[in-house]
Write a protein that holds these residues in place. Sequence first.
Motif, PDB file in Angstrom:
ATOM      1  N   THR A  75       0.836  -1.200   0.000  1.00 58.71           N
ATOM      2  CA  THR A  75       0.000   0.000   0.000  1.00 58.71           C
ATOM      3  C   THR A  75       0.872   1.253   0.000  1.00 58.71           C
ATOM      4  O   THR A  75       0.611   2.202  -0.737  1.00 58.71           O
ATOM      5  CB  THR A  75      -0.940   0.001   1.217  1.00 58.71           C
ATOM      6  N   ASN A  76       1.921   1.257   0.816  1.00 64.87           N
ATOM      7  CA  ASN A  76       2.827   2.416   0.837  1.00 64.87           C
ATOM      8  C   ASN A  76       3.529   2.578  -0.501  1.00 64.87           C
ATOM      9  O   ASN A  76       3.749   3.695  -0.962  1.00 64.87           O
ATOM     10  CB  ASN A  76       3.869   2.272   1.943  1.00 64.87           C
ATOM     11  N   GLN A  77       3.908   1.474  -1.115  1.00 58.79           N
ATOM     12  CA  GLN A  77       4.602   1.538  -2.394  1.00 58.79           C
ATOM     13  C   GLN A  77       3.689   2.104  -3.491  1.00 58.79           C
ATOM     14  O   GLN A  77       4.154   2.746  -4.427  1.00 58.79           O
ATOM     15  CB  GLN A  77       5.090   0.151  -2.791  1.00 58.79           C
ATOM     16  N   ASN A  78       2.394   1.853  -3.384  1.00 56.56           N
ATOM     17  CA  ASN A  78       1.438   2.273  -4.413  1.00 56.56           C
ATOM     18  C   ASN A  78       0.853   3.659  -4.167  1.00 56.56           C
ATOM     19  O   ASN A  78       0.172   4.212  -5.033  1.00 56.56           O
ATOM     20  CB  ASN A  78       0.282   1.270  -4.495  1.00 56.56           C
ATOM     21  N   HIS A  79       1.076   4.227  -2.990  1.00 62.75           N
ATOM     22  CA  HIS A  79       0.384   5.460  -2.607  1.00 62.75           C
ATOM     23  C   HIS A  79       0.603   6.609  -3.592  1.00 62.75           C
ATOM     24  O   HIS A  79      -0.345   7.306  -3.961  1.00 62.75           O
ATOM     25  CB  HIS A  79       0.797   5.876  -1.192  1.00 62.75           C
ATOM     26  N   ALA A  80       1.830   6.825  -4.031  1.00 62.24           N
ATOM     27  CA  ALA A  80       2.099   7.937  -4.962  1.00 62.24           C
ATOM     28  C   ALA A  80       1.345   7.746  -6.278  1.00 62.24           C
ATOM     29  O   ALA A  80       0.801   8.707  -6.836  1.00 62.24           O
ATOM     30  CB  ALA A  80       3.602   8.053  -5.209  1.00 62.24           C
TER      31      ALA A  80
END
Length: 129
Positions: A75-80
Motif C-alpha cells: 500500500t505504501n509503495q502504491n500510494h504515490a
Amino acid sequence: MNSVAQLAEAVHVIETSIQLIDELLTKGLKPETVRVSPKAGKASGAIEAPRGILFHEYEFDRKGNCVGADVCIPTNQNHANIQKDFEKLVPEILGESEDSIRLKLEMLVRAYDPCVSCSTHMLDVQFVR
C-alpha cells in the motif's frame, strides 16, 4: 480471465483444505518438542502478497527478542501512483453525481489494493463547492 483463475484457485484451496482436515482427523496430532537456541541476528525478505511485494526486515538480540523491524507494505509503495491517478481522474468525472464520483474513486483505490478502502476507510470524499 483473472476471475476464472481466482475461482479455480479457490476451488483448489478448498479441496486441499478438506483433504488436510480429513488427514488430521484420521491420524490426529502428535506432540512435538521444539528446541530453540536463540542468537543475535538480522534478516530480511521479500514475499509476494495479494497487493504487491512485501519487503520486511527483522533484528533479534542474543535472547531471541525482536529489537527492530522494518516493513515496507505494498500500500505504501502504491500510494504515490494512487494520488497521481486521482489527479488525472477527478477532472474527467467532475460533472457526474457525487455518488458516481465517490464510487469511481473507491474503485480506483480498490484497483490498487482491494482491502484498503474497507479496512482503513482511507478514502473520505468531501465535496467543496
